[in-house]
Design a protein around this motif. Structure first.
Motif, PDB file in Angstrom:
ATOM      1  N   ARG A   1      37.686  32.727  51.485  1.00 17.50           N
ATOM      2  CA  ARG A   1      38.974  32.102  51.215  1.00 17.50           C
ATOM      3  C   ARG A   1      39.555  32.598  49.887  1.00 17.50           C
ATOM      4  N   ARG A   2      38.708  32.681  48.863  1.00 21.13           N
ATOM      5  CA  ARG A   2      39.187  33.158  47.562  1.00 21.13           C
ATOM      6  C   ARG A   2      39.662  34.604  47.654  1.00 21.13           C
ATOM      7  N   LEU A   3      38.906  35.425  48.381  1.00 21.78           N
ATOM      8  CA  LEU A   3      39.321  36.818  48.532  1.00 21.78           C
ATOM      9  C   LEU A   3      40.656  36.902  49.261  1.00 21.78           C
TER      10      LEU A   3
ATOM     11  N   LEU B   1      47.926  37.472  46.607  1.00 23.98           N
ATOM     12  CA  LEU B   1      48.469  37.588  45.252  1.00 23.98           C
ATOM     13  C   LEU B   1      48.656  39.045  44.858  1.00 23.98           C
ATOM     14  N   ALA B   2      47.711  39.899  45.259  1.00 26.18           N
ATOM     15  CA  ALA B   2      47.838  41.321  44.937  1.00 26.18           C
ATOM     16  C   ALA B   2      49.031  41.948  45.645  1.00 26.18           C
ATOM     17  N   GLU B   3      49.385  41.439  46.829  1.00 27.91           N
ATOM     18  CA  GLU B   3      50.554  41.947  47.547  1.00 27.91           C
ATOM     19  C   GLU B   3      51.861  41.453  46.919  1.00 27.91           C
ATOM     20  N   GLU B   4      51.876  40.200  46.492  1.00 30.39           N
ATOM     21  CA  GLU B   4      53.102  39.612  45.951  1.00 30.39           C
ATOM     22  C   GLU B   4      53.280  39.878  44.462  1.00 30.39           C
ATOM     23  N   LEU B   5      52.144  39.935  43.732  1.00 36.97           N
ATOM     24  CA  LEU B   5      52.166  40.072  42.263  1.00 36.97           C
ATOM     25  C   LEU B   5      53.051  38.996  41.635  1.00 36.97           C
ATOM     26  N   HIS B   6      53.001  37.809  42.235  1.00 36.98           N
ATOM     27  CA  HIS B   6      53.796  36.691  41.742  1.00 36.98           C
ATOM     28  C   HIS B   6      53.133  35.412  42.256  1.00 36.98           C
ATOM     29  N   PHE B   7      52.730  34.546  41.342  1.00 40.53           N
ATOM     30  CA  PHE B   7      51.983  33.348  41.717  1.00 40.53           C
ATOM     31  C   PHE B   7      52.793  32.412  42.619  1.00 40.53           C
ATOM     32  N   THR B   8      54.061  32.221  42.280  1.00 45.74           N
ATOM     33  CA  THR B   8      54.867  31.275  43.056  1.00 45.74           C
ATOM     34  C   THR B   8      55.041  31.752  44.495  1.00 45.74           C
ATOM     35  N   ARG B   9      55.398  33.025  44.650  1.00 47.72           N
ATOM     36  CA  ARG B   9      55.587  33.553  46.020  1.00 47.72           C
ATOM     37  C   ARG B   9      54.268  33.564  46.793  1.00 47.72           C
ATOM     38  N   ALA B  10      53.177  33.956  46.114  1.00 45.97           N
ATOM     39  CA  ALA B  10      51.876  33.985  46.785  1.00 45.97           C
ATOM     40  C   ALA B  10      51.455  32.583  47.215  1.00 45.97           C
TER      41      ALA B  10
ATOM     42  N   ALA C   1      38.486  43.845  49.211  1.00 46.89           N
ATOM     43  CA  ALA C   1      38.629  42.554  49.878  1.00 46.89           C
ATOM     44  C   ALA C   1      39.433  42.701  51.164  1.00 46.89           C
ATOM     45  N   ALA C   2      40.454  43.551  51.162  1.00 46.24           N
ATOM     46  CA  ALA C   2      41.264  43.757  52.367  1.00 46.24           C
ATOM     47  C   ALA C   2      40.409  44.307  53.506  1.00 46.24           C
ATOM     48  N   VAL C   3      39.506  45.254  53.168  1.00 50.27           N
ATOM     49  CA  VAL C   3      38.606  45.813  54.183  1.00 50.27           C
ATOM     50  C   VAL C   3      37.636  44.751  54.678  1.00 50.27           C
ATOM     51  N   LEU C   4      37.053  44.015  53.746  1.00 49.65           N
ATOM     52  CA  LEU C   4      36.069  42.989  54.104  1.00 49.65           C
ATOM     53  C   LEU C   4      36.695  41.901  54.972  1.00 49.65           C
ATOM     54  N   LEU C   5      37.893  41.486  54.641  1.00 48.07           N
ATOM     55  CA  LEU C   5      38.566  40.442  55.414  1.00 48.07           C
ATOM     56  C   LEU C   5      38.921  40.925  56.814  1.00 48.07           C
ATOM     57  N   ALA C   6      39.326  42.204  56.932  1.00 46.96           N
ATOM     58  CA  ALA C   6      39.630  42.759  58.256  1.00 46.96           C
ATOM     59  C   ALA C   6      38.377  42.776  59.125  1.00 46.96           C
ATOM     60  N   GLN C   7      37.241  43.140  58.510  1.00 49.59           N
ATOM     61  CA  GLN C   7      35.980  43.149  59.258  1.00 49.59           C
ATOM     62  C   GLN C   7      35.584  41.737  59.669  1.00 49.59           C
TER      63      GLN C   7
ATOM     64  N   GLN D   1      43.599  28.385  39.978  1.00 49.16           N
ATOM     65  CA  GLN D   1      42.210  27.946  39.855  1.00 49.16           C
ATOM     66  C   GLN D   1      41.274  28.832  40.668  1.00 49.16           C
ATOM     67  N   GLN D   2      41.684  29.210  41.892  1.00 48.06           N
ATOM     68  CA  GLN D   2      40.853  30.055  42.742  1.00 48.06           C
ATOM     69  C   GLN D   2      40.708  31.458  42.157  1.00 48.06           C
ATOM     70  N   VAL D   3      41.780  31.986  41.569  1.00 47.33           N
ATOM     71  CA  VAL D   3      41.715  33.311  40.968  1.00 47.33           C
ATOM     72  C   VAL D   3      40.788  33.298  39.752  1.00 47.33           C
ATOM     73  N   ARG D   4      40.879  32.260  38.931  1.00 46.12           N
ATOM     74  CA  ARG D   4      39.987  32.165  37.773  1.00 46.12           C
ATOM     75  C   ARG D   4      38.533  32.061  38.223  1.00 46.12           C
ATOM     76  N   ALA D   5      38.269  31.325  39.303  1.00 48.10           N
ATOM     77  CA  ALA D   5      36.896  31.217  39.815  1.00 48.10           C
ATOM     78  C   ALA D   5      36.392  32.582  40.271  1.00 48.10           C
ATOM     79  N   LEU D   6      37.282  33.369  40.882  1.00 50.72           N
ATOM     80  CA  LEU D   6      36.895  34.708  41.326  1.00 50.72           C
ATOM     81  C   LEU D   6      36.609  35.606  40.126  1.00 50.72           C
TER      82      LEU D   6
END
Length: 291
Positions: free
Chosen positions: A4-6, A12-21, A68-74, A34-39
């Motif tokens: 879930r965190r990934l 977030l990496a796609e949007e580069l904006h916290f509000t939009r993400a 993460a994108a590869v891992l999530l696709a798998q 909070q999830q990003v800081r945990a990661l």
């Protein structure tokens, strides 16, 4: 590592904006932070450089986003395969054919099942009725084609086809001149057959229909229908063989003749172990119902 965190971080990496993400993820912005800081704590490195709402990826963050994108696709593909298997649309089926029945409705059933279930891996084997039933009971097969009748507790089966028996004769045999052969004409003629233990029910049914008044003059055993027909081609014996198998083999020196009514027949069935029936087997049975 939580997927879930990934997943949050990839968005977030796609949007580069916290509000939009956060809006895409349908969560509150503080929860995303909070999830990003945990990661970041998990990896022991800063993943993003924060700005006023917007952010940029650090060198480590870019690597994490790509991996993460590869891992999530798998993970998504694996989840779909598991779900498909649970629905009977994926996984594999260990399927045993019987040596005396190929072609016709048997092959049509399997080919239709393959077309309808391209994600299912069919692992085929071929054996006689008795070993096929033993394989079902032992868990070696998920389903098997068999020759009823069956009286094995725990084995379920459905009829696939009814085959007419044909009389296989050497080309020069006097009966080969006839279009249909009576039971009386066959009585006492030297016959070849496979061993009864290969399929007791089918063996007894053939004898009862072709030699109902006796006169079953068995002088030779052969292991399967192909060898039966080769023995017939060599001369001196005749054999009762299922029509589909006899026509598929088409050996030189052998002629096939029909019997006079009532026409003798044998059944071909699809069997499974009632205690271990799988979703894939249920889909195979559903395909059989369509036929």
């Amino acid at each position: 590592m939580e997927l879930r965190r990934l997943r949050y971080f990839v968005v977030l990496a796609e949007e580069l904006h916290f509000t939009r993400a956060a809006a895409r993820l349908h969560i509150a912005q503080p929860a995303l932070s909070q999830q990003v800081r945990a990661l970041e704590r998990e990896f022991g490195a800063r993943l993003i450089d924060r700005g006023a709402g917007a952010c940029t990826l650090t060198q480590v963050g870019a690597v994490v986003a790509a991996e993460a994108a590869v891992l999530l696709a798998q993970a998504d593909a694996a989840r779909e395969r598991i779900a498909a298997a649970a629905r009977g649309q994926g996984g594999q089926i260990r399927l045993a054919y019987t040596r005396s029945a190929r072609g016709g409705r048997v092959d049509a059933l399997v080919e239709r099942f393959r077309a309808q279930n391209p994600l299912v891996e069919v692992l085929p084997e071929t054996g006689w009725h008795a070993p096929n039933v033993a394989g079902l009971l032992a868990g070696r097969y998920d389903a098997a084609f068999v020759r009823p009748p069956l009286d094995d507790p725990g084995i379920g089966w459905r009829l696939v086809d009814i085959e007419e028996l044909r009389l296989a004769l050497p080309v020069g045999h006097p009966l080969a001149r006839l279009r249909r052969i009576s039971r009386e004409a066959v009585a006492g003629e030297p016959a070849v057959m496979w061993p009864r233990e290969n399929g007791p029910g089918m063996f007894d049914r053939i004898v009862a229909q072709v030699w109902p008044s006796g006169g079953f003059n068995l002088i030779r055993y052969e292991p399967d229908d192909e060898q039966l027909l080769r023995a017939v081609a060599a001369g001196g014996v005749l054999a009762a063989v299922p029509e589909g198998r006899a026509k598929a083999l088409r050996l030189r020196g052998v002629v096939l003749r029909r019997f006079t009514p009532p026409v003798p027949t044998v059944d071909i069935g699809l069997a499974w172990n009632e205690r271990t029936v799988t979703p894939v087997v249920r889909r195979l049975l559903a395909t059989l119902e369509e036929l």
